[in-house]
Write a protein that holds these residues in place. Structure first.
Motif, PDB file in Angstrom:
ATOM      1  N   SER A   1       7.509  14.773  10.760  1.00 14.99           N
ATOM      2  CA  SER A   1       7.514  13.738  11.460  1.00 14.99           C
ATOM      3  C   SER A   1       8.290  13.228  12.300  1.00 14.99           C
ATOM      4  CB  SER A   1       8.419  12.857   9.903  1.00 14.99           C
ATOM      5  OG  SER A   1       9.664  13.323   9.737  1.00 14.99           O
ATOM      6  N   GLU A   2       9.660  14.029  12.623  1.00 15.70           N
ATOM      7  CA  GLU A   2      10.324  14.031  14.405  1.00 15.70           C
ATOM      8  C   GLU A   2       9.454  13.685  15.018  1.00 15.70           C
ATOM      9  OE1 GLU A   2      13.372  16.890  16.324  1.00 15.70           O
ATOM     10  OE2 GLU A   2      13.267  16.779  14.128  1.00 15.70           O
ATOM     11  N   ILE A   3       8.616  14.684  15.332  1.00 15.63           N
ATOM     12  CA  ILE A   3       7.682  15.741  16.242  1.00 15.63           C
ATOM     13  C   ILE A   3       6.561  14.478  16.696  1.00 15.63           C
ATOM     14  CG2 ILE A   3       5.991  16.845  17.643  1.00 15.63           C
ATOM     15  CD1 ILE A   3       7.388  19.272  15.548  1.00 15.63           C
ATOM     16  N   MET A   4       5.900  13.477  15.820  1.00 16.10           N
ATOM     17  CA  MET A   4       4.657  13.077  15.584  1.00 16.10           C
ATOM     18  C   MET A   4       5.053  11.537  15.900  1.00 16.10           C
ATOM     19  SD  MET A   4       2.090  13.733  12.797  1.00 16.10           S
ATOM     20  CE  MET A   4       0.699  13.230  13.447  1.00 16.10           C
ATOM     21  N   LEU A   5       6.210  10.894  15.317  1.00 15.03           N
ATOM     22  CA  LEU A   5       7.112   9.776  15.845  1.00 15.03           C
ATOM     23  C   LEU A   5       7.707   9.331  16.807  1.00 15.03           C
ATOM     24  CD1 LEU A   5       8.055   8.946  12.243  1.00 15.03           C
ATOM     25  CD2 LEU A   5       6.594   7.167  13.556  1.00 15.03           C
ATOM     26  N   ASN A   6       8.089  10.760  17.491  1.00 19.49           N
ATOM     27  CA  ASN A   6       9.257  10.305  18.330  1.00 19.49           C
ATOM     28  C   ASN A   6       7.936  10.474  19.356  1.00 19.49           C
ATOM     29  OD1 ASN A   6      12.297  10.824  19.389  1.00 19.49           O
ATOM     30  ND2 ASN A   6      11.581  12.256  17.718  1.00 19.49           N
ATOM     31  N   ILE A   7       6.468  11.531  19.296  1.00 20.34           N
ATOM     32  CA  ILE A   7       6.110  11.354  20.326  1.00 20.34           C
ATOM     33  C   ILE A   7       4.891   9.807  20.437  1.00 20.34           C
ATOM     34  CG2 ILE A   7       3.973  12.161  21.399  1.00 20.34           C
ATOM     35  CD1 ILE A   7       4.738  15.319  20.207  1.00 20.34           C
ATOM     36  N   THR A   8       4.722   9.392  19.240  1.00 18.18           N
ATOM     37  CA  THR A   8       4.497   8.251  19.131  1.00 18.18           C
ATOM     38  C   THR A   8       4.686   7.064  19.740  1.00 18.18           C
ATOM     39  OG1 THR A   8       2.985   9.370  17.112  1.00 18.18           O
ATOM     40  CG2 THR A   8       2.774   6.929  18.025  1.00 18.18           C
TER      41      THR A   8
ATOM     42  N   LYS B   1       3.026  19.265  18.796  1.00 16.00           N
ATOM     43  CA  LYS B   1       3.133  18.465  20.013  1.00 16.00           C
ATOM     44  C   LYS B   1       1.768  18.240  20.976  1.00 16.00           C
ATOM     45  CE  LYS B   1       8.092  19.468  20.978  1.00 16.00           C
ATOM     46  NZ  LYS B   1       9.650  20.022  21.505  1.00 16.00           N
ATOM     47  N   LYS B   2       1.709  19.669  20.697  1.00 15.62           N
ATOM     48  CA  LYS B   2       0.018  19.013  21.774  1.00 15.62           C
ATOM     49  C   LYS B   2      -1.287  18.372  21.253  1.00 15.62           C
ATOM     50  CE  LYS B   2      -2.346  22.298  24.913  1.00 15.62           C
ATOM     51  NZ  LYS B   2      -2.852  24.215  25.177  1.00 15.62           N
ATOM     52  N   ALA B   3      -0.824  18.885  20.125  1.00 19.51           N
ATOM     53  CA  ALA B   3      -2.633  18.047  19.221  1.00 19.51           C
ATOM     54  C   ALA B   3      -2.005  16.964  19.522  1.00 19.51           C
ATOM     55  CB  ALA B   3      -2.485  18.199  18.369  1.00 19.51           C
ATOM     56  N   THR B   4      -0.910  16.615  19.231  1.00 21.92           N
ATOM     57  CA  THR B   4      -0.888  14.988  19.326  1.00 21.92           C
ATOM     58  C   THR B   4      -0.714  13.823  20.563  1.00 21.92           C
ATOM     59  OG1 THR B   4       1.162  15.844  17.053  1.00 21.92           O
ATOM     60  CG2 THR B   4       1.743  13.107  18.049  1.00 21.92           C
ATOM     61  N   ILE B   5       0.530  14.854  21.618  1.00 19.87           N
ATOM     62  CA  ILE B   5      -0.099  14.208  22.778  1.00 19.87           C
ATOM     63  C   ILE B   5      -1.551  13.897  23.099  1.00 19.87           C
ATOM     64  CG2 ILE B   5       0.207  15.081  25.125  1.00 19.87           C
ATOM     65  CD1 ILE B   5       3.336  15.919  24.024  1.00 19.87           C
TER      66      ILE B   5
ATOM     67  N   LYS C   1     -10.368   4.142  24.893  1.00 19.58           N
ATOM     68  CA  LYS C   1      -9.948   2.483  25.050  1.00 19.58           C
ATOM     69  C   LYS C   1      -9.570   1.902  23.398  1.00 19.58           C
ATOM     70  CE  LYS C   1     -11.535   0.826  29.444  1.00 19.58           C
ATOM     71  NZ  LYS C   1     -10.543   2.249  30.335  1.00 19.58           N
ATOM     72  N   MET C   2      -9.603   2.178  23.013  1.00 16.79           N
ATOM     73  CA  MET C   2      -9.719   1.890  21.005  1.00 16.79           C
ATOM     74  C   MET C   2      -8.043   1.245  21.211  1.00 16.79           C
ATOM     75  SD  MET C   2     -11.887   3.256  19.362  1.00 16.79           S
ATOM     76  CE  MET C   2     -13.381   4.430  20.405  1.00 16.79           C
ATOM     77  N   ASN C   3      -7.835   0.468  19.512  1.00 17.74           N
ATOM     78  CA  ASN C   3      -6.690   0.011  19.529  1.00 17.74           C
ATOM     79  C   ASN C   3      -5.651   0.518  18.527  1.00 17.74           C
ATOM     80  OD1 ASN C   3      -7.129  -2.211  22.073  1.00 17.74           O
ATOM     81  ND2 ASN C   3      -8.593  -3.191  20.794  1.00 17.74           N
ATOM     82  N   SER C   4      -6.754   1.173  17.831  1.00 16.17           N
ATOM     83  CA  SER C   4      -5.251   1.603  16.660  1.00 16.17           C
ATOM     84  C   SER C   4      -6.062   2.765  15.861  1.00 16.17           C
ATOM     85  CB  SER C   4      -5.826  -0.027  15.025  1.00 16.17           C
ATOM     86  OG  SER C   4      -7.561   0.031  15.118  1.00 16.17           O
ATOM     87  N   LEU C   5      -5.213   3.606  15.532  1.00 19.13           N
ATOM     88  CA  LEU C   5      -5.572   4.891  14.881  1.00 19.13           C
ATOM     89  C   LEU C   5      -4.960   4.957  13.914  1.00 19.13           C
ATOM     90  CD1 LEU C   5      -5.020   7.890  17.081  1.00 19.13           C
ATOM     91  CD2 LEU C   5      -4.048   7.607  16.107  1.00 19.13           C
ATOM     92  N   ALA C   6      -5.415   6.314  13.159  1.00 13.38           N
ATOM     93  CA  ALA C   6      -4.418   6.781  11.569  1.00 13.38           C
ATOM     94  C   ALA C   6      -4.397   7.878  11.697  1.00 13.38           C
ATOM     95  CB  ALA C   6      -5.175   5.907  10.772  1.00 13.38           C
ATOM     96  N   PHE C   7      -2.999   8.589  12.068  1.00 14.13           N
ATOM     97  CA  PHE C   7      -2.697   9.727  11.580  1.00 14.13           C
ATOM     98  C   PHE C   7      -2.476  10.308  10.223  1.00 14.13           C
ATOM     99  CE2 PHE C   7      -0.487   9.832  16.496  1.00 14.13           C
ATOM    100  CZ  PHE C   7      -1.779  11.175  16.511  1.00 14.13           C
ATOM    101  N   PRO C   8      -2.791  11.922   9.861  1.00 15.30           N
ATOM    102  CA  PRO C   8      -2.330  11.993   8.572  1.00 15.30           C
ATOM    103  C   PRO C   8      -0.824  13.354   9.270  1.00 15.30           C
ATOM    104  CG  PRO C   8      -4.012  14.041   9.901  1.00 15.30           C
ATOM    105  CD  PRO C   8      -3.840  12.467  10.203  1.00 15.30           C
ATOM    106  N   ALA C   9      -0.632  13.642   8.828  1.00 17.77           N
ATOM    107  CA  ALA C   9       1.277  14.533   8.800  1.00 17.77           C
ATOM    108  C   ALA C   9       0.033  16.186   9.272  1.00 17.77           C
ATOM    109  CB  ALA C   9       2.107  14.619   7.713  1.00 17.77           C
ATOM    110  N   PHE C  10       0.242  16.262  10.572  1.00 17.17           N
ATOM    111  CA  PHE C  10       0.044  17.338  10.550  1.00 17.17           C
ATOM    112  C   PHE C  10       0.167  18.824  10.372  1.00 17.17           C
ATOM    113  CE2 PHE C  10      -2.081  16.105  15.731  1.00 17.17           C
ATOM    114  CZ  PHE C  10      -2.800  15.614  15.072  1.00 17.17           C
ATOM    115  N   GLY C  11      -0.411  19.074  10.326  1.00 17.50           N
ATOM    116  CA  GLY C  11       0.257  21.172   9.435  1.00 17.50           C
ATOM    117  C   GLY C  11       1.078  21.133   8.085  1.00 17.50           C
ATOM    118  N   THR C  12       1.194  19.760   7.627  1.00 16.66           N
ATOM    119  CA  THR C  12       1.429  19.422   6.664  1.00 16.66           C
ATOM    120  C   THR C  12       1.004  20.218   5.279  1.00 16.66           C
ATOM    121  OG1 THR C  12       2.129  17.261   5.775  1.00 16.66           O
ATOM    122  CG2 THR C  12       3.634  18.446   7.421  1.00 16.66           C
ATOM    123  N   GLY C  13      -0.363  20.530   5.132  1.00 16.01           N
ATOM    124  CA  GLY C  13      -0.946  20.363   4.007  1.00 16.01           C
ATOM    125  C   GLY C  13      -1.234  22.493   3.686  1.00 16.01           C
ATOM    126  N   VAL C  14      -2.230  22.890   4.831  1.00 12.83           N
ATOM    127  CA  VAL C  14      -2.680  24.277   4.424  1.00 12.83           C
ATOM    128  C   VAL C  14      -1.894  24.949   5.455  1.00 12.83           C
ATOM    129  CG1 VAL C  14      -4.578  24.556   5.767  1.00 12.83           C
ATOM    130  CG2 VAL C  14      -4.092  25.815   4.190  1.00 12.83           C
TER     131      VAL C  14
END
Length: 178
Positions: free
Chosen positions: A134-141, A98-102, A112-125
């Motif tokens: 997905s629930e956390i990142m999408l809701n915050i976004t 949550k904190k990293a996404t926010i 003042k960036m217009n576009s950003l690409a996220f990976p799925a945080f913390g789901t790999g290693v």
């Protein structure tokens, strides 16, 4: 690719490689010392050059959940935001994601960036649950885009079909459960 309009912006869910995205900023799901070994970090370093890792390391270590910005080296994006999703133990949790996404979204807005690409945080290693991520990142976004001044596109770039399907399902759930 799947798109949903949110206020003056949109959320996109894409299956693909984050380093190939045509966006202002790509996000690295990092450890708090910024060593770029495998996964998203390794791909960013390989495509963009060691200069990205060297600059990130100079700015670390930082508290888990915080972010730093570096140049993008040979990548086509303008900048890389390194979100410290885990510490040296390579473990993460709901609060850190949550904190990293926010903090990532706020930093992109501040620049003042217009576009950003996220990976799925913390789901790999980090081994964090894809459904919960997905629930956390999408809701915050989605909440963030409703009040954003400059950020107009947030793209979630998922490498595996499973992750792509889970993010699509969560995006669908968001709108059907409101």
């Amino acid at each position: 690719m799947h798109k949903v309009k949110i206020g003056n912006g949109k959320v996109e869910i894409v299956r693909g490689d984050i380093i190939l995205q045509d966006v202002d900023v790509i996000v690295n799901a990092a450890n708090n010392n910024f060593w770029m070994g495998g996964g998203v970090a390794g791909a960013i370093k390989k495509a963009g050059g060691r200069i990205i890792e060297e600059e990130a390391i100079e700015k670390g270590p930082i508290d888990v959940g915080e972010v730093v910005v570096t140049q993008s080296g040979k990548l086509s994006c303008k900048k890389v935001i390194h979100a410290a999703v885990m510490g040296q133990d390579l473990k993460t949790n709901e609060e850190l994601i949550k904190k990293a996404t926010i903090n990532t979204l706020e930093k992109a807005e501040e620049m003042k960036m217009n576009s950003l690409a996220f990976p799925a945080f913390g789901t790999g290693v980090g081994g964090f649950n894809l459904y919960k991520c997905s629930e956390i990142m999408l809701n915050i976004t989605i909440d963030f885009l409703l009040k954003s001044k400059s950020l107009r596109l947030v793209r979630f770039v998922l490498f595996s079909e499973k992750a792509y399907d889970i993010f699509l399902e969560e995006l669908d759930n968001f709108f059907h459960n409101k």
